[in-house]
Design an enzyme around this catalytic site. Sequence first.
Site, mmCIF file in Angstrom:
data_model
loop_
_atom_site.group_PDB
_atom_site.id
_atom_site.type_symbol
_atom_site.label_atom_id
_atom_site.label_comp_id
_atom_site.label_asym_id
_atom_site.label_seq_id
_atom_site.Cartn_x
_atom_site.Cartn_y
_atom_site.Cartn_z
ATOM 1 N N CYS A 222 -4.435 -17.229 -29.409
ATOM 2 C CA CYS A 222 -4.274 -17.684 -28.274
ATOM 3 C C CYS A 222 -3.204 -17.294 -27.507
ATOM 4 O O CYS A 222 -2.691 -16.237 -27.638
ATOM 5 C CB CYS A 222 -4.764 -19.432 -28.299
ATOM 6 S SG CYS A 222 -3.205 -20.120 -29.269
ATOM 7 N N HIS B 237 2.430 -23.815 -18.880
ATOM 8 C CA HIS B 237 1.396 -24.576 -19.059
ATOM 9 C C HIS B 237 0.756 -25.787 -18.675
ATOM 10 O O HIS B 237 1.412 -26.725 -18.677
ATOM 11 C CB HIS B 237 1.452 -24.934 -20.684
ATOM 12 C CG HIS B 237 0.384 -25.306 -21.549
ATOM 13 N ND1 HIS B 237 -0.393 -26.228 -21.319
ATOM 14 C CD2 HIS B 237 -0.430 -24.479 -22.454
ATOM 15 C CE1 HIS B 237 -1.388 -26.305 -22.216
ATOM 16 N NE2 HIS B 237 -1.570 -25.287 -22.899
#
Length: 656
Positions: A26, A578
């Site tokens: 990821c 994020h």
Amino acid sequence: MKYEQLAKDIIDLVGGTENVNSVTHCVTRLRFRLKDHDKADKKALEDHEDVVTVRESSGQFQVVIGNHVPEVYKAVVTEGGFENEKQEDNNDEKDEKKKGPLSSFIDIISNIFLPVLPLLMATGIIKGFNSMFVALGWLENTSGTYQILNVIGDGFFTFLPIFLGYTAMKKFGGTPFLGMAIAAALVHPSLAAIGESEPFMTLFSGTVLESPVQVSFLGIPIILMSYTASVVPIILSTYFAAKVERWFASIIPQVVKSFIVPFLTLLIIVPLTFIIIGPIATWLAQSIGFAIQTGYEFVPLVAGIIVGGFWQVLVIFGVHWGIIPIYYNNLAVQGYDMLIAMTFAASFAQIGAVLAVWIRTKNKKLKRLSLPAFVSGFFGVTEPAIYGITLPLKTPFIMSCIGSAAGGAIIAMTGAALYSAGPLGVFKIPTFIHPENGIDGGFWGMMISIIVAFAVAFVLTYFFGRISQKENTEAVVGDGKMQEDVYDEELVEGDVNNADTETTVQNENILSPANGDIIPLSSIQDEVFSSEAMGKGVAIHPNEGRMYAPANGLVTTLFKTKHAIGIKTDNGAEVLIHIGMDTVQLDGEFFEAHIEQGDKVKAGDLLVEFDINKIEEAGYSVTTPIVITNTNEYDRVETVSDDTITKEDVLIITKV
């Protein structure tokens, strides 16, 4: 080639190529599916200078690398010869789909209960102590102290469906708060008052399924039952609700979707639960209760084995309520009950299995869960033991059922009976004393039964419980967290093209990518970020749904769910933005990217738009960490200390 040695080290330390089923990655970590987790040297990997940390979650062995994980991934695939990693991972998923319906059901139930386990344990222990205080004469059950302790311990169990509505809806991919709304309707206090009113009709009169009807919905009769402390009805309701919600979300216009979708979902699912799901559970419970009572009258030994062995299974499915009315009726008519008496050893079998798990396991998280589950089960509250320990591990639950069956058989054959309703667990023992004959053979039969049930479950679990480190890691979430791995990205098959942009780092001012409130990185609920394992930085709670480029540079990473962006600035800083916590679960919904991976951007360019309200309504935080992942290349990385900030303000200062 600069990651060749790191790739070799990682492959060796996860147990070699022969121990790897598949590897994916990821935005920050390599994700291995290993054949045997015990062959991996987790400590050595954590100590490796190029590895940030190691996590184990959802059957994956995750090696956290940082922003350059795509390059490390390439090296690992090349070094290990994992050309078929995609196909192997697909096969792994197919293996998951081969699970039987019972195994899948257990997995779903366990995962739904994991987030609420700490509260189950805490309130279970409070209930147990309250019963103990009454049994020892320290408190009267009419005193204010008892009543307050009772509502503290019993409140969570009474409204358990509301908590499960949240976790189940999240598990099934729906809006968690919608699940809570469905559950709140099922346990609404007004239903109890309706249930006490005079019925206007009776369904199936004269049969075991005879059901009074006090209320109807659009002319359709509704059979009311108590949903407080129930499990299966809300899980089934949220399963269908998630599907209905997704369908409505796909056809309702965006401008009214936020309130029309839950409006329509509630109008369909709640009546459906009252009309179909609830009655089916009621009739099933009544049928089981009638069958058990009939069986006991003819063959007590077989009834004892069946009732004792399957009691905890009936509790899981919520159909044990069909036996409870028979218990109270027996006490009222006969002055004693031998039916529920046969289930008494079940809680001791559970704690026997839990004790064996506690002794055998090397998993620290499982040990921390086992002790309070044992204490709670000793007082008769077995939910923490079932949902937190034995059921997720499967085999220990089966062993506890065998022990409970042995105890139930002894109680049935010795004629042990309950002579009054009383507290749970060990403090229920005095209710087996005959009011006229005192301590008789039946009482001693009960005492032998709980010893046998405990011993059988303990021995079978200890020697045959299959308590492996891998099972423990996958089954248990500890430390009271809602999830073991909050920062848990979806698997990405294939390559994320992180462009090679070698740049010598320089002093730089990194602007804020958003308008909002400053939050120290140490305050967010993700240890990978809060511990600064990914690098130094800060978090922002945005007050508008937009993220902007914090500097001139190159978009090196745009995760497929659009919630994570990596930018390498012209001056060499590697910035990771994020958006939100665990927002990967939204699979890109409510996010719109205005850039692509490989784009050049200037400070202030719009990167991503996102809908704050809908993300939060879905149960996710939009708190956004902004970190410099190559912190170790700087002498200092400083962040601002103001409470609020705008996108024109300096957020982070890097100095070489």
